[in-house]
Scaffold this motif. Structure first.
Motif, PDB file in Angstrom:
ATOM      1  N   TYR A 110      -6.170  -9.948  -4.912  1.00 32.01           N
ATOM      2  CA  TYR A 110      -5.696  -8.614  -5.274  1.00 32.01           C
ATOM      3  C   TYR A 110      -4.804  -8.625  -6.518  1.00 32.01           C
ATOM      4  O   TYR A 110      -4.522  -7.584  -7.089  1.00 32.01           O
ATOM      5  CB  TYR A 110      -4.923  -7.994  -4.109  1.00 32.01           C
ATOM      6  CG  TYR A 110      -5.733  -7.863  -2.854  1.00 32.01           C
ATOM      7  CD1 TYR A 110      -6.737  -6.896  -2.745  1.00 32.01           C
ATOM      8  CD2 TYR A 110      -5.499  -8.702  -1.765  1.00 32.01           C
ATOM      9  CE1 TYR A 110      -7.491  -6.779  -1.592  1.00 32.01           C
ATOM     10  CE2 TYR A 110      -6.258  -8.586  -0.606  1.00 32.01           C
ATOM     11  CZ  TYR A 110      -7.244  -7.628  -0.526  1.00 32.01           C
ATOM     12  OH  TYR A 110      -7.994  -7.514   0.616  1.00 32.01           O
ATOM     13  N   ALA A 111      -4.340  -9.836  -6.917  1.00 36.45           N
ATOM     14  CA  ALA A 111      -3.411  -9.930  -8.038  1.00 36.45           C
ATOM     15  C   ALA A 111      -4.004  -9.351  -9.310  1.00 36.45           C
ATOM     16  O   ALA A 111      -3.289  -8.752 -10.125  1.00 36.45           O
ATOM     17  CB  ALA A 111      -3.001 -11.383  -8.256  1.00 36.45           C
ATOM     18  N   VAL A 112      -5.311  -9.508  -9.490  1.00 40.47           N
ATOM     19  CA  VAL A 112      -5.941  -9.012 -10.707  1.00 40.47           C
ATOM     20  C   VAL A 112      -5.825  -7.492 -10.827  1.00 40.47           C
ATOM     21  O   VAL A 112      -5.818  -6.936 -11.928  1.00 40.47           O
ATOM     22  CB  VAL A 112      -7.430  -9.451 -10.763  1.00 40.47           C
ATOM     23  CG1 VAL A 112      -8.249  -8.743  -9.690  1.00 40.47           C
ATOM     24  CG2 VAL A 112      -8.022  -9.203 -12.137  1.00 40.47           C
ATOM     25  N   SER A 137       3.884 -13.718  -7.752  1.00 35.93           N
ATOM     26  CA  SER A 137       4.580 -12.851  -6.793  1.00 35.93           C
ATOM     27  C   SER A 137       3.660 -12.412  -5.662  1.00 35.93           C
ATOM     28  O   SER A 137       4.134 -12.058  -4.576  1.00 35.93           O
ATOM     29  CB  SER A 137       5.128 -11.616  -7.510  1.00 35.93           C
ATOM     30  OG  SER A 137       5.979 -11.967  -8.572  1.00 35.93           O
ATOM     31  N   PHE A 138       2.372 -12.413  -5.899  1.00 36.64           N
ATOM     32  CA  PHE A 138       1.392 -11.973  -4.902  1.00 36.64           C
ATOM     33  C   PHE A 138       0.603 -13.152  -4.339  1.00 36.64           C
ATOM     34  O   PHE A 138      -0.465 -12.982  -3.750  1.00 36.64           O
ATOM     35  CB  PHE A 138       0.434 -10.954  -5.526  1.00 36.64           C
ATOM     36  CG  PHE A 138       1.142  -9.828  -6.225  1.00 36.64           C
ATOM     37  CD1 PHE A 138       1.859  -8.892  -5.508  1.00 36.64           C
ATOM     38  CD2 PHE A 138       1.123  -9.732  -7.614  1.00 36.64           C
ATOM     39  CE1 PHE A 138       2.538  -7.870  -6.154  1.00 36.64           C
ATOM     40  CE2 PHE A 138       1.793  -8.708  -8.270  1.00 36.64           C
ATOM     41  CZ  PHE A 138       2.501  -7.773  -7.531  1.00 36.64           C
ATOM     42  N   LEU A 146      -3.217  -5.801  -8.873  1.00 34.66           N
ATOM     43  CA  LEU A 146      -1.808  -5.477  -8.681  1.00 34.66           C
ATOM     44  C   LEU A 146      -0.977  -5.688  -9.953  1.00 34.66           C
ATOM     45  O   LEU A 146      -0.058  -4.913 -10.228  1.00 34.66           O
ATOM     46  CB  LEU A 146      -1.227  -6.310  -7.533  1.00 34.66           C
ATOM     47  CG  LEU A 146      -1.673  -5.898  -6.136  1.00 34.66           C
ATOM     48  CD1 LEU A 146      -1.205  -6.909  -5.100  1.00 34.66           C
ATOM     49  CD2 LEU A 146      -1.117  -4.513  -5.787  1.00 34.66           C
ATOM     50  N   VAL A 147      -1.303  -6.724 -10.714  1.00 34.96           N
ATOM     51  CA  VAL A 147      -0.505  -7.006 -11.908  1.00 34.96           C
ATOM     52  C   VAL A 147      -0.534  -5.848 -12.898  1.00 34.96           C
ATOM     53  O   VAL A 147       0.528  -5.330 -13.290  1.00 34.96           O
ATOM     54  CB  VAL A 147      -0.948  -8.328 -12.562  1.00 34.96           C
ATOM     55  CG1 VAL A 147      -0.336  -8.474 -13.951  1.00 34.96           C
ATOM     56  CG2 VAL A 147      -0.540  -9.507 -11.691  1.00 34.96           C
ATOM     57  N   PRO A 148      -1.709  -5.370 -13.325  1.00 40.68           N
ATOM     58  CA  PRO A 148      -1.692  -4.224 -14.268  1.00 40.68           C
ATOM     59  C   PRO A 148      -1.136  -2.952 -13.642  1.00 40.68           C
ATOM     60  O   PRO A 148      -0.478  -2.155 -14.318  1.00 40.68           O
ATOM     61  CB  PRO A 148      -3.164  -4.060 -14.654  1.00 40.68           C
ATOM     62  CG  PRO A 148      -3.936  -4.762 -13.606  1.00 40.68           C
ATOM     63  CD  PRO A 148      -3.071  -5.873 -13.114  1.00 40.68           C
ATOM     64  N   PHE A 149      -1.378  -2.769 -12.315  1.00 42.63           N
ATOM     65  CA  PHE A 149      -0.833  -1.583 -11.641  1.00 42.63           C
ATOM     66  C   PHE A 149       0.689  -1.606 -11.663  1.00 42.63           C
ATOM     67  O   PHE A 149       1.343  -0.607 -12.002  1.00 42.63           O
ATOM     68  CB  PHE A 149      -1.344  -1.528 -10.198  1.00 42.63           C
ATOM     69  CG  PHE A 149      -0.690  -0.453  -9.364  1.00 42.63           C
ATOM     70  CD1 PHE A 149      -1.007   0.880  -9.555  1.00 42.63           C
ATOM     71  CD2 PHE A 149       0.255  -0.782  -8.400  1.00 42.63           C
ATOM     72  CE1 PHE A 149      -0.395   1.880  -8.802  1.00 42.63           C
ATOM     73  CE2 PHE A 149       0.874   0.200  -7.647  1.00 42.63           C
ATOM     74  CZ  PHE A 149       0.541   1.526  -7.843  1.00 42.63           C
ATOM     75  N   MET A 150       1.280  -2.763 -11.303  1.00 45.73           N
ATOM     76  CA  MET A 150       2.732  -2.869 -11.278  1.00 45.73           C
ATOM     77  C   MET A 150       3.332  -2.720 -12.671  1.00 45.73           C
ATOM     78  O   MET A 150       4.382  -2.100 -12.840  1.00 45.73           O
ATOM     79  CB  MET A 150       3.153  -4.215 -10.670  1.00 45.73           C
ATOM     80  CG  MET A 150       2.924  -4.317  -9.174  1.00 45.73           C
ATOM     81  SD  MET A 150       3.940  -3.116  -8.254  1.00 45.73           S
ATOM     82  CE  MET A 150       3.572  -3.619  -6.564  1.00 45.73           C
ATOM     83  N   LEU A 151       2.679  -3.270 -13.676  1.00 40.81           N
ATOM     84  CA  LEU A 151       3.187  -3.131 -15.040  1.00 40.81           C
ATOM     85  C   LEU A 151       3.208  -1.662 -15.474  1.00 40.81           C
ATOM     86  O   LEU A 151       4.158  -1.204 -16.112  1.00 40.81           O
ATOM     87  CB  LEU A 151       2.343  -3.968 -15.998  1.00 40.81           C
ATOM     88  CG  LEU A 151       2.583  -5.479 -15.940  1.00 40.81           C
ATOM     89  CD1 LEU A 151       1.547  -6.217 -16.774  1.00 40.81           C
ATOM     90  CD2 LEU A 151       3.991  -5.821 -16.423  1.00 40.81           C
TER      91      LEU A 151
END
Length: 241
Positions: free
Chosen positions: A188-190, A182-183, A192-197
């Motif tokens: 930044y995905a590393v 998605s990113f 963003l993924v835990p942040f979004m979860l």
């Protein structure tokens, strides 16, 4: 587990819709003739066992329908003038390209002095595409009902702001992206993924709390409603003079 499932699936708008339609049904005299305009799967038919119930729908959306008395465009319902004692008009008007014409038609088929209950969204995602056209403020509702010949007896928030917040949190928990793709697999995905979860989980839990709050209190001091409810009356002939 069943309790947790019910808790997370609780919809405060459906709760308020049932409340409003139950109160409306309680005021309908025994034997009265009721039209459910845009009935869909007829979720409120069971409230009118003391009355005579008819329904109308165009049945063109890919969703379950109850058997309609009249399969028709709501701009032209195949019945005589002043047939019905009251009209249900729930969660329909946003799907009508020409709402004023439908309101004029509902006024035509309603008896003098008869009442109509309207509910519809102000804040809601697009749905039943491509038949989703408008969202209505309280001012547009007063204008449209007045222009169609109705008198607005009551206009209110269907649910309070807690219900609106609960709905938006539900949307966040469903729609916020969380997969690396998605990113664009960016560096930044590393992060963003835990942040979004975490955000999605927090939104899901918070949504339950706000829906529970909505059920306990209808907060209207600020914010905005997800839906409005209107009780409209067709003036009697003496009132119209």
């Amino acid at each position: 587990m069943d309790y947790l499932k019910q808790l997370f699936q609780f919809n405060s708008s459906r709760y308020r819709l049932l409340q409003e339609n139950t109160a409306f049904a309680a005021a309908v005299p025994p034997g009265a003739l009721v039209l459910d305009a845009g009935a869909g799967d007829a979720p409120y038919k069971h409230l009118f066992t003391h009355a005579r119930y008819e329904s109308a729908d165009f049945e063109k959306v890919a969703k379950p329908y109850a058997v309609s008395t009249y399969v028709c465009d709501l701009r032209s319902i195949p019945v005589e003038d002043c047939r019905f004692d009251c009209v249900l008009f729930n969660q329909v008007m946003e799907h009508l390209p020409e709402p004023k014409l439908v309101l004029v038609e509902l006024n035509r088929v309603l008896k003098s002095g008869g009442k109509l209950i309207y509910t519809g969204p102000l804040f809601y995602e697009e749905h039943e595409q491509p038949y989703d056209f408008y969202r209505y403020t309280q001012f547009s509702l007063r204008y449209l009902f007045g222009a169609a010949g109705f008198s607005v007896e009551r206009l209110d928030w269907l649910e309070g702001y807690f219900g609106t917040v609960g709905y938006q949190l539900n949307c966040m928990s469903r729609y916020l992206p969380w997969r690396p793709a998605s990113f664009g697999y960016s560096p930044y995905a590393v992060l963003l993924v835990p942040f979004m979860l975490c955000v999605k989980l927090g939104a899901s839990i918070s949504a339950v709390l706000f829906h529970v709050l909505e059920r306990r209190m209808k907060f209207k001091l600020c914010g905005y409603p997800k839906n409005y409810v209107v009780i409209a009356v067709k003036p009697s002939n003496l009132q119209q003079r």
